[in-house]
Design a protein around this motif. Structure first.
Motif, PDB file in Angstrom:
ATOM      1  N   ILE A   1       0.848  -1.187   0.000  1.00 35.84           N
ATOM      2  CA  ILE A   1       0.000   0.000   0.000  1.00 35.84           C
ATOM      3  C   ILE A   1       0.883   1.237   0.000  1.00 35.84           C
ATOM      4  N   ASP A   2       0.352   2.330  -0.524  1.00 33.26           N
ATOM      5  CA  ASP A   2       1.019   3.625  -0.483  1.00 33.26           C
ATOM      6  C   ASP A   2       0.437   4.362   0.722  1.00 33.26           C
ATOM      7  N   LEU A   3       1.164   4.353   1.825  1.00 36.76           N
ATOM      8  CA  LEU A   3       0.587   4.725   3.114  1.00 36.76           C
ATOM      9  C   LEU A   3       0.916   6.169   3.488  1.00 36.76           C
ATOM     10  N   ALA A   4      -0.124   6.925   3.763  1.00 33.31           N
ATOM     11  CA  ALA A   4       0.009   8.290   4.266  1.00 33.31           C
ATOM     12  C   ALA A   4      -0.406   8.331   5.731  1.00 33.31           C
ATOM     13  N   GLY A   5       0.082   9.323   6.418  1.00 31.26           N
ATOM     14  CA  GLY A   5      -0.300   9.554   7.801  1.00 31.26           C
ATOM     15  C   GLY A   5       0.001  10.994   8.166  1.00 31.26           C
ATOM     16  N   PHE A   6      -0.345  11.364   9.376  1.00 28.84           N
ATOM     17  CA  PHE A   6      -0.027  12.708   9.861  1.00 28.84           C
ATOM     18  C   PHE A   6      -0.033  12.696  11.377  1.00 28.84           C
TER      19      PHE A   6
END
Length: 258
Positions: free
Chosen positions: A41-46
Motif C-alpha cells: 500500500i502507499d501509506l500516508a499519515g499525519f
C-alpha cells in the motif's frame, strides 16, 4: 491545513491508504507497520494537532472540537477510495469517516477503537471522572499518569521527563474528546449508519486490553456487514508499537479481503 506534519511510506500507488494514530502518539509508529507490509500500500499519515511534529492544538471559540478537526484533516487526504487504518482515537476517526462516506473506504481496519458510547462501562466512567477532576485541580501530571498507566505501552513514571511533560500538556485533549467518544456527539452509532459500511472491516484487539475495549468490539461487530475480529495474545492497547509483526499481518489479511 497548515501546521500539520504529514508522513508518507511509499508503496503501490494504485493502493492508497491512510493510517491514524492514537491520543498521545504520533504518526511515526506506523513506519514499522508500513515496512512489514513491504510496499503493498502507499501509506500516508499525519501527526494530529498537539502531537508529534504538528503545531499545538489551538481551539477556537466557534470552531470545531478536537475530534472533528482531526476528522476533517484525515478527510482532506482522501481523493479516491482507500484503505483506512486507525488505532484507538484514530480508529474512531476512521469509523466516523466510514459512516459519513462509505464509498470512500476500500477496507477499514480498526485497532482498539475507543468509542466508549458503544458499550457504556462503569469502570471507564469512573476513570474519566477521576481524570477530569485531576485536570480541574491543576494536577495534569497525575491525570496523565492515570491515563498512560491504563492505555500506554509503559508506565508513566518509567518514561523520559520530556515525554512525561508532553503528555501532561496533551492530557486536556483527552477530556476534549469525551463528548464524541463517550456520548457520541458525532452520531457514529445512530441507527443505520454502521450498517452502510460495505467495505471489509477488521477489528483488532489486544488480549490484555481493558475489558471495555472487548465490549466495544462486541457492540460494533454485529452491526457491520463484513467484519472479521482478531485478538493478539499477550498484547495491550498499544499493540501497533509492542506487537508490530502481528498487527501488520492482520492488516494485510484485511487488505486481502478488499
Amino acid at each position: 491545513m497548515t501546521g500539520i506534519y504529514k508522513r508518507h511510506w511509499a508503496g503501490d500507488r494504485d493502493r492508497p491508504a491512510l493510517a491514524l494514530h492514537c491520543m498521545m502518539g504520533n504518526g511515526a509508529y506506523w513506519g514499522p507497520i508500513a515496512g512489514r507490509l513491504e510496499g503493498r500500500i502507499d501509506l500516508a499519515g499525519f501527526d494530529m494537532p498537539g502531537h508529534g511534529r504538528s503545531d499545538p492544538w489551538e481551539p477556537q471559540p466557534q470552531g470545531p472540537d478536537f475530534h472533528t478537526s482531526v476528522t476533517r484533516i484525515a478527510a482532506s487526504f482522501i481523493d479516491r477510495p482507500l484503505d483506512l487504518i486507525g488505532h484507538s482515537l484514530g480508529a474512531t476517526v476512521a469509523l466516523r469517516i466510514a459512516v459519513a462516506a462509505p464509498e470512500a473506504v476500500r477496507s477499514l481496519t480498526l485497532i482498539e477503537p475507543v468509542l466508549f458510547a458503544a458499550a457504556p462501562d462503569a469502570e471507564q466512567i469512573t476513570r474519566d471522572q477521576t481524570m477530569a477532576e485531576m485536570i480541574a485541580q491543576g494536577r495534569d501530571d497525575d491525570a496523565a499518569r492515570a491515563f498512560i498507566d491504563i492505555w500506554g505501552a509503559a508506565p508513566f513514571d518509567s518514561l523520559p521527563p520530556a515525554t512525561r511533560r508532553a503528555m501532561a500538556d496533551q492530557i486536556k485533549l483527552v477530556v476534549d474528546t469525551d463528548e464524541t467518544l463517550t456520548r457520541d456527539r458525532a452520531g457514529i452509532l445512530d441507527e443505520g449508519r454502521l450498517e452502510t459500511i460495505d467495505a471489509p472491516v477488521m477489528i483488532i484487539l489486544g488480549q490484555d486490553s481493558p475489558l471495555v475495549i472487548h465490549r466495544i468490539a462486541d457492540a460494533l461487530a454485529p452491526r457491520l456487514a463484513d467484519v472479521g475480529r482478531a485478538i493478539v495474545p499477550s498484547a495491550g492497547h498499544m499493540l501497533p508499537l509492542t506487537h508490530a509483526d502481528q498487527t501488520a499481518g492482520l492488516i494485510a489479511l484485511n487488505l486481502d479481503r478488499a
